[in-house]
Design a protein around this motif. Sequence first.
Motif, PDB file in Angstrom:
ATOM      1  N   VAL A 115     -80.946 -52.310 -83.989  1.00 54.45           N
ATOM      2  CA  VAL A 115     -81.047 -53.550 -84.750  1.00 54.45           C
ATOM      3  C   VAL A 115     -79.671 -54.208 -84.827  1.00 54.45           C
ATOM      4  N   THR A 116     -79.623 -55.481 -84.427  1.00 53.43           N
ATOM      5  CA  THR A 116     -78.357 -56.217 -84.485  1.00 53.43           C
ATOM      6  C   THR A 116     -78.472 -57.524 -85.260  1.00 53.43           C
ATOM      7  N   GLY A 117     -79.667 -57.895 -85.671  1.00 51.10           N
ATOM      8  CA  GLY A 117     -79.886 -59.127 -86.434  1.00 51.10           C
ATOM      9  C   GLY A 117     -81.113 -58.983 -87.309  1.00 51.10           C
ATOM     10  N   TYR A 118     -81.290 -59.952 -88.191  1.00 53.35           N
ATOM     11  CA  TYR A 118     -82.359 -59.861 -89.185  1.00 53.35           C
ATOM     12  C   TYR A 118     -83.154 -61.157 -89.243  1.00 53.35           C
ATOM     13  N   PRO A 119     -84.436 -61.059 -89.435  1.00 50.95           N
ATOM     14  CA  PRO A 119     -85.236 -59.836 -89.489  1.00 50.95           C
ATOM     15  C   PRO A 119     -85.428 -59.235 -88.102  1.00 50.95           C
ATOM     16  N   THR A 120     -85.654 -57.947 -88.061  1.00 48.47           N
ATOM     17  CA  THR A 120     -86.057 -57.258 -86.844  1.00 48.47           C
ATOM     18  C   THR A 120     -87.192 -56.321 -87.219  1.00 48.47           C
TER      19      THR A 120
END
Length: 154
Positions: A115-120
């Motif tokens: 995970v590198t960003g949100y939302p994921t």
Amino acid sequence: MKISLISIIGALSVFVLFSFISNPEKTEKKEINWLSITEAYKMNQKAPRKIFVDVYTNWCGWCKKMDKDTFSDPEVVDIVNEKFYAVKLNAENTEPITMAGDTTTAQMIARSMGVTGYPTIVYIKEDFKTIQPVPGYQNAKKFKDTLEKILEWE
């Protein structure tokens, strides 16, 4: 005239109240049965299912939009509750989590899932191996389509 108007208003009030009491579907809101990652892990040991993990942060506006629009959609709720274990994982939480004899944090779990960003949304197989992380906001229709594809995954 005043007595009949009061009588009509009173009768309408009773009718409206009775309608809500006799039809709980209108007042009851469906919700996803969210679990912690450890709860999902334990439940998966007894009754295997695919898992989806909503990786979010408290400051993420798109995460809140998914909560409000996507995760409250009645069709999404039905599919998720019937066929998946649903997990909420705050990617900034650094409190210890013990699972399968190891101690980690939500932050470390999110990183290990790519995970590198949100939302994921991270999809996990019944054997607890990651299928795929899907970053970004998804509306209810797109999310339902993805859920159906994930269910077909071997």
